[in-house]
Design an enzyme around this catalytic site. Sequence first.
Site, PDB file in Angstrom:
ATOM      1  N   LYS A  46     -24.887  13.095  11.067  1.00  0.00           N
ATOM      2  CA  LYS A  46     -23.952  14.057  10.480  1.00  0.00           C
ATOM      3  C   LYS A  46     -24.538  15.457  10.624  1.00  0.00           C
ATOM      4  CE  LYS A  46     -21.992  10.707   7.270  1.00  0.00           C
ATOM      5  NZ  LYS A  46     -21.788  10.271   5.875  1.00  0.00           N
ATOM      6  N   LYS A  49     -14.670   1.408   3.495  1.00  0.00           N
ATOM      7  CA  LYS A  49     -15.681   1.504   2.444  1.00  0.00           C
ATOM      8  C   LYS A  49     -15.734   0.206   1.653  1.00  0.00           C
ATOM      9  CE  LYS A  49     -17.142   5.790   2.933  1.00  0.00           C
ATOM     10  NZ  LYS A  49     -18.557   6.158   3.122  1.00  0.00           N
TER      11      LYS A  49
END
Length: 324
Positions: free
Chosen positions: A214, A107
């Site tokens: 997703k 991240k």
Amino acid sequence: MHPPLSELLASARVVALPLAVKFRGLWTRELMLFQGPEGWTEFSPFVEYNDDEAVHWLRAAIEFGWSPLPELHRDAIMVNATVPAVGAEQVAQVLSHFDGCRTAKVKVGEPGQQLSDDVARVREVRRILGPEGRIRVDANAAWNVDEAEHAFHALAEFDLEYVEQPCETLAELAQLRERTQYMDVPIAADESIRKAEDPLAVAQAVAADVLVLKAQPLGGISTIVELSESVSLPVVLSSALESSVGIAMGLYAAAAVKELNFDCGLGTASLLAADVTAEPLVPVAGQIAVQRPVVSEELVERFAADPDTTSWWLERLERCYDLL
């Protein structure tokens, strides 16, 4: 046909699972479980998502609990480690939770941090994984085009597999892709797909090289399969910080996709300090077997959300059900 709301409410359980490391600003992950005829399933849109977004997650939960699975093409999924926006000194500890993973998603672009923090974090991941490891970074649309281009240069020495969602809009992604094409760093789209009215628009706009899919945000496994077969771009299946029940949905989605050439972001149960099963679906030797976890009644009770939180989720369920 959807099951009646009363059937969902009859088995609905709300839990608040502690995280082992801060992720997306969270130390606790709230979610709702149901038990359908096909097994346990999960409804876990993040709290800040509105009902129009959350209804896709409910549609996915109902499909996984009440509909038969599609044809599967593999029985185990190679997964990546996920490194939150931690200090470089914490990277080794985070990676230790991802047994045998050859790929790490890092991240970057965290609010309140600097690009130098991102560089230090990615440098430490590269040091630990070695030259053969694969590194992808995820900015969650934190940068404008100029900031993203600058970040690409700052991170170029680490041989990135791809950069996920560096900018927010399709126009920005397309512009960035044109500007940085000479650097040969692929761009992956996530939010541009799952938050779009037309998930195929990103592919048609030539704004990305890889599509991150997703299962819950896109409405379920069948939608994932349909999307993957409608585009020529490679796809990566990823999770949304779910319990092992939600991870199982992602694993079955990944198993149902015909072409799968990247390690998938389905190892995030490793970021939980507790789960709803005694045998969490975490990577072993870099992969996870495609299976449903055995949900533990004792763990569901132990981590049951407080009454106010439970009421909030039940009301959310009723609102989203009306939108199906």
